[in-house]
Design a protein around this motif. Structure first.
Motif: not given
Length: 233
Positions: A83-87, A167-173
């Protein structure tokens, strides 16, 4: 260049990068920052003479809009799941004058030419002209000899982003596992996402319940008591 700091459960990351090209051939190739010519508000990519002679290539060398529309962001990459999360990222572009390097290269050229003239005076006359010509050819091939007085610069992109594992995963842990920090830069049709070596976040597995929950305590119903009446006489 990367610097990190943990504070109140959040990781703040500051990093910077540049647009580069590969110079040289074979194993000795090295990374060289792209040089731009400043022409008022325009930033024009310096092209090799053969490429600059092509009209279509020269017309596309203006990077002014591409720089303003650059895509700069911090990322988290889940090593196990992919999974890749943009910050959310704040960034700016710093123009670094290239004059200092040009001055150093020009000094090398001047010293070489001076050494060639001294060497030509110290050899017999038939070899003097040949020696001077060889030194002049060698000096002409050095980078400093080909640079004029144009206003040149390189570009450095500086960015800052904050990671809150809660909260980094769209408000989730963040999910359990290893999250590697990455830095993405897109400009002028180029896009690259490079890991920040040695910088990752370890999220442990949620604690499993190993103890049986205590049984609910049930209180017996209270017995009704008749009110006592005390009379005073």
């Amino acid at each position: 260049m990367v610097s990190t700091r943990w504070r109140e459960g959040q990781l703040t990351v500051r990093c910077s990068t540049s647009l580069i090209r590969r110079s040289g051939r074979g194993p000795g190739r090295r990374a060289v920052p792209l040089a731009f010519r400043r022409d008022g508000d325009r930033r024009v990519l310096r092209l090799p003479p053969r490429v600059a002679a092509v009209q279509a290539a020269a017309a596309r060398a203006d990077f002014s809009k591409a720089i303003r529309r650059s895509n700069v962001r911090g990322q988290l990459h889940h090593r196990e799941g992919g999974t890749v999360l943009n910050l959310p990222t704040t960034w700016r572009v710093i123009e670094v004058p290239a004059g200092e390097r040009a001055r150093r290269e020009g000094a090398v050229v001047r010293r070489l030419r001076s050494a060639g003239r001294r060497l030509a005076r110290s050899v017999p006359r038939p070899l003097a002209d040949t020696t001077a010509e060889l030194c002049a050819r060698l000096a002409a091939r050095l980078p400093g000899a080909r640079r004029g007085r144009e206003d040149r610069c390189t570009l450095r992109f500086e960015a800052e982003f904050t990671v809150d594992p809660a909260t980094a995963d769209h408000g989730r842990q963040l999910a359990a596992g290893t999250w590697d920090l990455r830095f993405q830069l897109g400009c002028g049709g180029w896009r690259t996402s490079q890991p920040l070596p040695g910088h990752s976040i370890e999220v442990p597995e949620p604690a499993e319940r190993t103890e049986e929950p205590p049984p609910h305590q049930v209180r017996p119903p209270r017995q009704r008591q008749e009110p006592r009446v005390t009379a005073r006489t």
